[in-house]
Design a protein around this motif. Structure first.
Motif, PDB file in Angstrom:
ATOM      1  N   UNK A 127       0.746  -1.137   0.114  1.00 39.77           N
ATOM      2  CA  UNK A 127      -0.054   0.008  -0.149  1.00 39.77           C
ATOM      3  C   UNK A 127       0.959   1.417  -0.015  1.00 39.77           C
ATOM      4  N   UNK A 128       1.878   1.203   1.046  1.00 46.00           N
ATOM      5  CA  UNK A 128       2.613   2.418   0.864  1.00 46.00           C
ATOM      6  C   UNK A 128       3.631   2.444  -0.425  1.00 46.00           C
ATOM      7  N   UNK A 129       3.872   1.411  -0.966  1.00 43.92           N
ATOM      8  CA  UNK A 129       4.592   1.395  -2.303  1.00 43.92           C
ATOM      9  C   UNK A 129       3.778   2.016  -3.431  1.00 43.92           C
ATOM     10  N   UNK A 130       2.550   1.691  -3.313  1.00 45.38           N
ATOM     11  CA  UNK A 130       1.598   2.188  -4.475  1.00 45.38           C
ATOM     12  C   UNK A 130       1.455   3.715  -4.293  1.00 45.38           C
ATOM     13  N   UNK A 131       1.320   4.189  -3.115  1.00 42.21           N
ATOM     14  CA  UNK A 131       1.093   5.484  -2.825  1.00 42.21           C
ATOM     15  C   UNK A 131       2.520   6.221  -3.234  1.00 42.21           C
ATOM     16  N   UNK A 132       3.706   5.902  -2.790  1.00 39.59           N
ATOM     17  CA  UNK A 132       4.902   6.550  -3.007  1.00 39.59           C
ATOM     18  C   UNK A 132       5.134   6.389  -4.764  1.00 39.59           C
ATOM     19  N   UNK A 133       4.752   5.442  -5.411  1.00 43.48           N
ATOM     20  CA  UNK A 133       5.088   5.144  -6.798  1.00 43.48           C
ATOM     21  C   UNK A 133       4.303   6.591  -7.494  1.00 43.48           C
ATOM     22  N   UNK A 149      12.214   8.670  -2.339  1.00 44.40           N
ATOM     23  CA  UNK A 149      11.104   7.613  -2.537  1.00 44.40           C
ATOM     24  C   UNK A 149      11.589   6.229  -2.915  1.00 44.40           C
ATOM     25  N   UNK A 150      12.449   6.403  -3.844  1.00 40.38           N
ATOM     26  CA  UNK A 150      13.072   5.131  -4.239  1.00 40.38           C
ATOM     27  C   UNK A 150      13.871   4.464  -3.248  1.00 40.38           C
ATOM     28  N   UNK A 151      14.605   5.293  -2.288  1.00 41.09           N
ATOM     29  CA  UNK A 151      14.843   4.418  -1.125  1.00 41.09           C
ATOM     30  C   UNK A 151      14.093   4.002  -0.176  1.00 41.09           C
ATOM     31  N   UNK A 153      11.077   2.996  -1.037  1.00 41.77           N
ATOM     32  CA  UNK A 153      10.460   1.675  -1.433  1.00 41.77           C
ATOM     33  C   UNK A 153      11.340   0.391  -1.299  1.00 41.77           C
ATOM     34  N   UNK A 154      12.687   0.568  -1.746  1.00 39.89           N
ATOM     35  CA  UNK A 154      13.670  -0.291  -1.424  1.00 39.89           C
ATOM     36  C   UNK A 154      13.580  -0.754  -0.023  1.00 39.89           C
ATOM     37  N   UNK A 155      13.611   0.086   1.057  1.00 43.04           N
ATOM     38  CA  UNK A 155      13.632  -0.297   2.378  1.00 43.04           C
ATOM     39  C   UNK A 155      12.328  -1.152   2.554  1.00 43.04           C
ATOM     40  N   UNK A 156      11.166  -0.833   2.195  1.00 42.86           N
ATOM     41  CA  UNK A 156       9.797  -1.389   2.441  1.00 42.86           C
ATOM     42  C   UNK A 156      10.158  -3.065   1.551  1.00 42.86           C
ATOM     43  N   UNK A 157      10.642  -2.868   0.487  1.00 35.66           N
ATOM     44  CA  UNK A 157      10.783  -4.541   0.028  1.00 35.66           C
ATOM     45  C   UNK A 157      11.968  -5.384   0.916  1.00 35.66           C
ATOM     46  N   UNK A 158      12.838  -4.659   1.613  1.00 32.68           N
ATOM     47  CA  UNK A 158      13.466  -5.415   2.293  1.00 32.68           C
ATOM     48  C   UNK A 158      12.812  -5.756   3.548  1.00 32.68           C
TER      49      UNK A 158
END
Length: 259
Positions: A127-133, A149-151, A153-158
């Protein structure tokens, strides 16, 4: 590659220690080396809200610094942003764990509770990644903001990876214990042997898929352009150093000939 890994390791280590300190300060009990607390002793509802609020404040701090123009593209500033982003991720993870524990679904070794936590963390992160994207797709955004924002998103992926790794870790331990006790087999197999066999089988299954399907897409998306640019820059520096050394050698020879 080593430089990027170094930054991630520093960010993960500092943020994990900071979040565990926050949990100790909020709940009064220090987690173990894996971040776990005894069942029934995790954060209360107020403590979970406090930890989540600190996490959101850390993420907001990164974007505020960028939007206010206070961010400078230096190693220290990048590490501060990275630590804040990881604090946000860890806060989400441990808040979800504490919430599930209050509902009796996060006991030690409870596979169902860990899977539920991973599913919730994955849903929240997506959900956060969708909004940030969507924010990053706006053409009027600051390039530094896009980088932040990319950083994030990468953190949420980890974070998603860590949550599912915990599920697999518990599942592997349970399978190894069952096999060691001889359940389903005529002979008891040591737990270490079982884990090694599963690791080899997983590598044989995943590596070809990564090589033939994921790696080509990474190349197409330019995932290694930075590495190639750094290699080209390093090659240019080496050529310059060789040229300078050759010129210095020529000068020395001329000086000696004049003598």
């Amino acid at each position: 590659e080593v430089e990027e890994t170094m930054e991630d390791v520093i960010g993960l280590t500092l943020s994990f220690m900071l979040v565990q300190s926050l949990r100790f300060g909020i709940g009064g009990l220090l987690p173990n080396i894996e971040g776990d607390l005894p069942f029934g002793r995790d954060l209360t509802f107020a403590g979970s809200v406090t930890l989540a609020g600190i996490g959101f404040a850390s993420a907001a701090t990164v974007f505020f610094r960028v939007l206010s123009g206070r961010h400078k593209d230096t190693f220290v500033q990048e590490m501060i942003n990275l630590v804040c982003q990881f604090v946000f991720a860890w806060s989400i993870m441990f808040t979800v764990d504490a919430t599930l524990e209050r509902h009796g679904m996060a006991e030690e070794g409870d596979e169902l509770g860990v899977v539920c936590a991973a599913l919730i963390i994955t849903a929240v992160s997506f959900g956060f990644i969708f909004v940030l994207d969507k924010i990053a797709d706006i053409n009027t955004t600051n390039p530094l903001l896009d980088k932040s924002i990319i950083g994030c998103v990468s953190t949420l992926g980890i974070l998603i990876g860590f949550s599912w790794e915990k599920c697999f870790d518990i599942a592997v331990d349970d399978i190894a214990v069952e096999v060691h006790q001889g359940k389903g087999f005529n002979v008891a197999i040591p737990a270490a042997i079982t884990k090694m066999v599963m690791a080899i089988a997983l590598a044989l299954f995943v590596t070809p898929a990564w090589r033939f399907y994921i790696l080509p897409i990474v190349f197409q998306m330019g995932g290694f352009d930075k590495v190639e640019d750094e290699d080209a820059e390093a090659g240019t520096q080496k050529k310059t150093m060789r040229r300078q050394a050759t010129n210095a050698g020529n000068v020395i020879e001329r000086v000696e000939e004049r003598r």
